[in-house]
Design a protein around this motif. Sequence first.
Motif, PDB file in Angstrom:
ATOM      1  N   GLY A  89      46.786  42.913  22.302  1.00  0.00           N
ATOM      2  CA  GLY A  89      46.906  44.316  21.945  1.00  0.00           C
ATOM      3  C   GLY A  89      47.069  45.153  23.192  1.00  0.00           C
ATOM      4  O   GLY A  89      47.409  44.643  24.263  1.00  0.00           O
ATOM      5  N   SER A  90      46.801  46.450  23.052  1.00  0.00           N
ATOM      6  CA  SER A  90      46.939  47.353  24.196  1.00  0.00           C
ATOM      7  C   SER A  90      45.860  47.059  25.223  1.00  0.00           C
ATOM      8  O   SER A  90      44.715  46.738  24.881  1.00  0.00           O
ATOM      9  N   ASP A  91      46.227  47.169  26.498  1.00  0.00           N
ATOM     10  CA  ASP A  91      45.266  46.961  27.575  1.00  0.00           C
ATOM     11  C   ASP A  91      44.170  48.022  27.506  1.00  0.00           C
ATOM     12  O   ASP A  91      44.431  49.203  27.264  1.00  0.00           O
ATOM     13  N   GLU A  92      42.951  47.591  27.757  1.00  0.00           N
ATOM     14  CA  GLU A  92      41.790  48.467  27.648  1.00  0.00           C
ATOM     15  C   GLU A  92      41.481  49.106  28.998  1.00  0.00           C
ATOM     16  O   GLU A  92      41.433  48.416  30.025  1.00  0.00           O
ATOM     17  N   LEU A  93      41.279  50.423  28.988  1.00  0.00           N
ATOM     18  CA  LEU A  93      40.858  51.111  30.201  1.00  0.00           C
ATOM     19  C   LEU A  93      39.416  50.695  30.490  1.00  0.00           C
ATOM     20  O   LEU A  93      38.496  51.008  29.735  1.00  0.00           O
ATOM     21  N   ALA A  94      39.220  49.973  31.593  1.00  0.00           N
ATOM     22  CA  ALA A  94      37.896  49.407  31.880  1.00  0.00           C
ATOM     23  C   ALA A  94      36.913  50.442  32.387  1.00  0.00           C
ATOM     24  O   ALA A  94      35.700  50.247  32.277  1.00  0.00           O
ATOM     25  N   TRP A  95      37.413  51.527  32.983  1.00  0.00           N
ATOM     26  CA  TRP A  95      36.538  52.597  33.449  1.00  0.00           C
ATOM     27  C   TRP A  95      37.285  53.908  33.282  1.00  0.00           C
ATOM     28  O   TRP A  95      38.460  53.999  33.635  1.00  0.00           O
ATOM     29  N   PRO A  96      36.621  54.950  32.750  1.00  0.00           N
ATOM     30  CA  PRO A  96      37.358  56.171  32.385  1.00  0.00           C
ATOM     31  C   PRO A  96      37.849  56.996  33.564  1.00  0.00           C
ATOM     32  O   PRO A  96      38.793  57.777  33.409  1.00  0.00           O
ATOM     33  N   MET A  97      37.236  56.859  34.744  1.00  0.00           N
ATOM     34  CA  MET A  97      37.604  57.693  35.881  1.00  0.00           C
ATOM     35  C   MET A  97      38.442  56.916  36.887  1.00  0.00           C
ATOM     36  O   MET A  97      38.335  55.689  36.987  1.00  0.00           O
ATOM     37  N   PRO A  98      39.278  57.615  37.680  1.00  0.00           N
ATOM     38  CA  PRO A  98      40.031  56.941  38.745  1.00  0.00           C
ATOM     39  C   PRO A  98      39.090  56.328  39.780  1.00  0.00           C
ATOM     40  O   PRO A  98      38.003  56.852  40.038  1.00  0.00           O
ATOM     41  N   ILE A  99      39.502  55.220  40.356  1.00  0.00           N
ATOM     42  CA  ILE A  99      38.693  54.536  41.361  1.00  0.00           C
ATOM     43  C   ILE A  99      39.413  54.584  42.703  1.00  0.00           C
ATOM     44  O   ILE A  99      40.620  54.816  42.787  1.00  0.00           O
ATOM     45  N   VAL A 100      38.638  54.374  43.760  1.00  0.00           N
ATOM     46  CA  VAL A 100      39.186  54.337  45.113  1.00  0.00           C
ATOM     47  C   VAL A 100      39.513  52.907  45.513  1.00  0.00           C
ATOM     48  O   VAL A 100      40.529  52.639  46.165  1.00  0.00           O
ATOM     49  N   ASP A 101      38.647  51.963  45.120  1.00  0.00           N
ATOM     50  CA  ASP A 101      38.829  50.564  45.519  1.00  0.00           C
ATOM     51  C   ASP A 101      38.112  49.690  44.509  1.00  0.00           C
ATOM     52  O   ASP A 101      37.189  50.131  43.819  1.00  0.00           O
ATOM     53  N   VAL A 102      38.533  48.433  44.397  1.00  0.00           N
ATOM     54  CA  VAL A 102      37.855  47.478  43.518  1.00  0.00           C
ATOM     55  C   VAL A 102      37.956  46.101  44.144  1.00  0.00           C
ATOM     56  O   VAL A 102      38.968  45.750  44.750  1.00  0.00           O
ATOM     57  N   LYS A 103      36.871  45.338  44.021  1.00  0.00           N
ATOM     58  CA  LYS A 103      36.837  43.967  44.530  1.00  0.00           C
ATOM     59  C   LYS A 103      36.221  43.064  43.474  1.00  0.00           C
ATOM     60  O   LYS A 103      35.302  43.471  42.753  1.00  0.00           O
ATOM     61  N   ALA A 104      36.728  41.841  43.371  1.00  0.00           N
ATOM     62  CA  ALA A 104      36.087  40.806  42.564  1.00  0.00           C
ATOM     63  C   ALA A 104      35.133  40.054  43.473  1.00  0.00           C
ATOM     64  O   ALA A 104      35.562  39.416  44.441  1.00  0.00           O
ATOM     65  N   LEU A 105      33.833  40.152  43.182  1.00  0.00           N
ATOM     66  CA  LEU A 105      32.832  39.610  44.099  1.00  0.00           C
ATOM     67  C   LEU A 105      31.694  38.999  43.309  1.00  0.00           C
ATOM     68  O   LEU A 105      31.048  39.675  42.502  1.00  0.00           O
ATOM     69  N   ASN A 106      31.468  37.696  43.532  1.00  0.00           N
ATOM     70  CA  ASN A 106      30.332  36.991  42.933  1.00  0.00           C
ATOM     71  C   ASN A 106      30.288  37.161  41.415  1.00  0.00           C
ATOM     72  O   ASN A 106      29.240  37.427  40.824  1.00  0.00           O
ATOM     73  N   GLY A 107      31.456  37.015  40.784  1.00  0.00           N
ATOM     74  CA  GLY A 107      31.523  37.075  39.338  1.00  0.00           C
ATOM     75  C   GLY A 107      31.444  38.459  38.739  1.00  0.00           C
ATOM     76  O   GLY A 107      31.240  38.597  37.525  1.00  0.00           O
ATOM     77  N   GLN A 108      31.606  39.498  39.560  1.00  0.00           N
ATOM     78  CA  GLN A 108      31.565  40.870  39.080  1.00  0.00           C
ATOM     79  C   GLN A 108      32.715  41.670  39.695  1.00  0.00           C
ATOM     80  O   GLN A 108      33.275  41.288  40.721  1.00  0.00           O
ATOM     81  N   LEU A 109      33.046  42.773  39.055  1.00  0.00           N
ATOM     82  CA  LEU A 109      33.945  43.748  39.654  1.00  0.00           C
ATOM     83  C   LEU A 109      33.111  44.841  40.292  1.00  0.00           C
ATOM     84  O   LEU A 109      32.218  45.405  39.653  1.00  0.00           O
ATOM     85  N   VAL A 110      33.382  45.135  41.555  1.00  0.00           N
ATOM     86  CA  VAL A 110      32.664  46.179  42.274  1.00  0.00           C
ATOM     87  C   VAL A 110      33.650  47.314  42.514  1.00  0.00           C
ATOM     88  O   VAL A 110      34.569  47.193  43.318  1.00  0.00           O
ATOM     89  N   CYS A 111      33.463  48.418  41.790  1.00  0.00           N
ATOM     90  CA  CYS A 111      34.381  49.559  41.843  1.00  0.00           C
ATOM     91  C   CYS A 111      33.790  50.655  42.720  1.00  0.00           C
ATOM     92  O   CYS A 111      32.616  51.008  42.573  1.00  0.00           O
ATOM     93  N   THR A 112      34.608  51.197  43.608  1.00  0.00           N
ATOM     94  CA  THR A 112      34.184  52.272  44.505  1.00  0.00           C
ATOM     95  C   THR A 112      34.861  53.566  44.088  1.00  0.00           C
ATOM     96  O   THR A 112      36.048  53.575  43.755  1.00  0.00           O
ATOM     97  N   PHE A 113      34.092  54.680  44.152  1.00  0.00           N
ATOM     98  CA  PHE A 113      34.593  55.970  43.727  1.00  0.00           C
ATOM     99  C   PHE A 113      34.496  56.973  44.870  1.00  0.00           C
ATOM    100  O   PHE A 113      33.802  56.754  45.858  1.00  0.00           O
ATOM    101  N   SER A 114      35.202  58.085  44.722  1.00  0.00           N
ATOM    102  CA  SER A 114      35.186  59.110  45.754  1.00  0.00           C
ATOM    103  C   SER A 114      33.839  59.827  45.768  1.00  0.00           C
ATOM    104  O   SER A 114      33.040  59.725  44.836  1.00  0.00           O
ATOM    105  N   GLU A 115      33.613  60.587  46.828  1.00  0.00           N
ATOM    106  CA  GLU A 115      32.318  61.231  47.048  1.00  0.00           C
ATOM    107  C   GLU A 115      31.965  62.213  45.936  1.00  0.00           C
ATOM    108  O   GLU A 115      30.788  62.431  45.645  1.00  0.00           O
ATOM    109  N   ASN A 116      32.939  62.794  45.289  1.00  0.00           N
ATOM    110  CA  ASN A 116      32.683  63.841  44.296  1.00  0.00           C
ATOM    111  C   ASN A 116      32.702  63.330  42.858  1.00  0.00           C
ATOM    112  O   ASN A 116      32.709  64.135  41.919  1.00  0.00           O
TER     113      ASN A 116
END
Length: 526
Positions: free
Chosen positions: A453-480
């Motif tokens: 089906g349609s791809d699911e938005l995994a997080w509602p806000m824009p992200i700055v960076d993302v890494k796959a680390l130790n079986g998890q996604l680590v998402c980084t966001f801006s200061e504000n």
Amino acid sequence: MKMKIILSTVIFLLFFNLLATPGHSRAANGVAKVALPNFTVSLNGHLVDNQYREYPLLVYHDITYFPMTWYDSRLLGLETNWSISNGLSIQQSHVTSSYESYTSNSQNASTYTATIPASVITINGKEINNSKEEYPLLSFRDVTYFPLTWRFAHDEFGWDYQWSDAAGLSITSTNPQIQQIGLSQDAGKNDIVLFKGYYYFAETLGTINHIYRAPEWNPSAKEEIYTYDITNPTGTSPRLSFQIRDNILWFTYHVGGGLSGSNKFVKVDENGKTEAISLGHPYMDFRDTAYGTLIIDLGADNVKLSLLPKDQKATDAKIVGDPNLTRSAVHVTRWDGFTPYALTTATTVVGEDVYVLCSPLSDQNFIYRINLKTNKTDKIVDQSTSWFKIIDDKLYYVKEADNALYSSSLEGNGEIKLSDHTVSWFDSINGNVFYTTQNEANQFKLYKASIEGSDELAWPMPIVDVKALNGQLVCTFSENDGYGIVLLDNAGRVVLKVADANLQVLKSDKDILLKNVSDNSIKLIK
């Protein structure tokens, strides 16, 4: 059950008496007389300086009150939300924060006046009538204060209470905690990694870079494992990059300047012993194979792949693959995160085969497979490709024609389109594929791919960076954006939201290692 009720009542009455501060009146006309605690208070091991705190803990009607600031509430695993229609909501959640001291230059008085809010309040989804509460929530300096009664602190939130005449009141929550690691600010200027129970980092003294390792349980007990001189005519940066390759720790750095310099690789064994390798190429990457070291020469116009058999000199390396291809190939690389000289090369070894992305034509990149035993070279993906990865014996790649993500077998068969949107980054967590797409504002949205089906938005806000680390996604966001880091599991569910801003995710083989880019302090989420 009866004994548990009696025990809870006894403990509650004990804290009621211990936290008492005589002489404070009950609320009248929505006003409450409060005082600073006359005993020591610690929150998750952090000693609170109530005398010089903008939002000190308070005592009202013999009960200690806790300020629901952004950082204080999340330190103890609580998330707060406010709206005009729904009032204040306090919910135990997957959140955490570093301790924020809220230090003020002015010393607090011993007593103050607080008010009793009349708005709607819900706690873990249960609405309470604040006007009828024996210990109502209070408002002080425009911050809501929460009563640390047994009913709320223990029954609703599961916090642990400890009291002693010497140590005072200690409150410990059950959410993951952020630990400050005792490494120097100079260490934070370079790359840092946590690997097999040790921190590895660098400190620069004069023109010498000193590489250390220190046990996780005692970061101050550092031992030097390597040094190198950073002096050169063009002023090489002292920074280096750690890499974990096939469960082995390496670090790489650049010496010299411009075209006259070179990349150096150093392997670190489990005892901290180092071995610098020399492959005879100033700009290169490499892969370990069953037949020796595959050298990816990046420094010349005519880039080539060569194989150096084990225990032989660099001059003994032999070119592998179709010579007509390798002489005109430009093997694709890209910068890896924040660290200079950390190039990721689109080359993967699977058994006796090498998968490589290169461009025999100036504007097109194709995926080739080279057999190290027979030297046979096959084109696997016959369409221009910008990047690829091999995950769980499947080939994932982004086509340049539409910038969409595709997958196929390692033979290039059974191609499936995986993304509904253009792709700037992708990875797989336990079989689930995630990717980002970039908009015109240079922001990235994170999606979970779905072929059903349609791809699911995994997080509602824009992200700055993302890494796959130790079986998890680590998402980084801006200061504000509120939360600085969000951890998602393989299904895209929230594991933890971190309130701290200005965080950079570092490499580790367990837990989450972070650097605050504002002050270079190093932190660990346990």
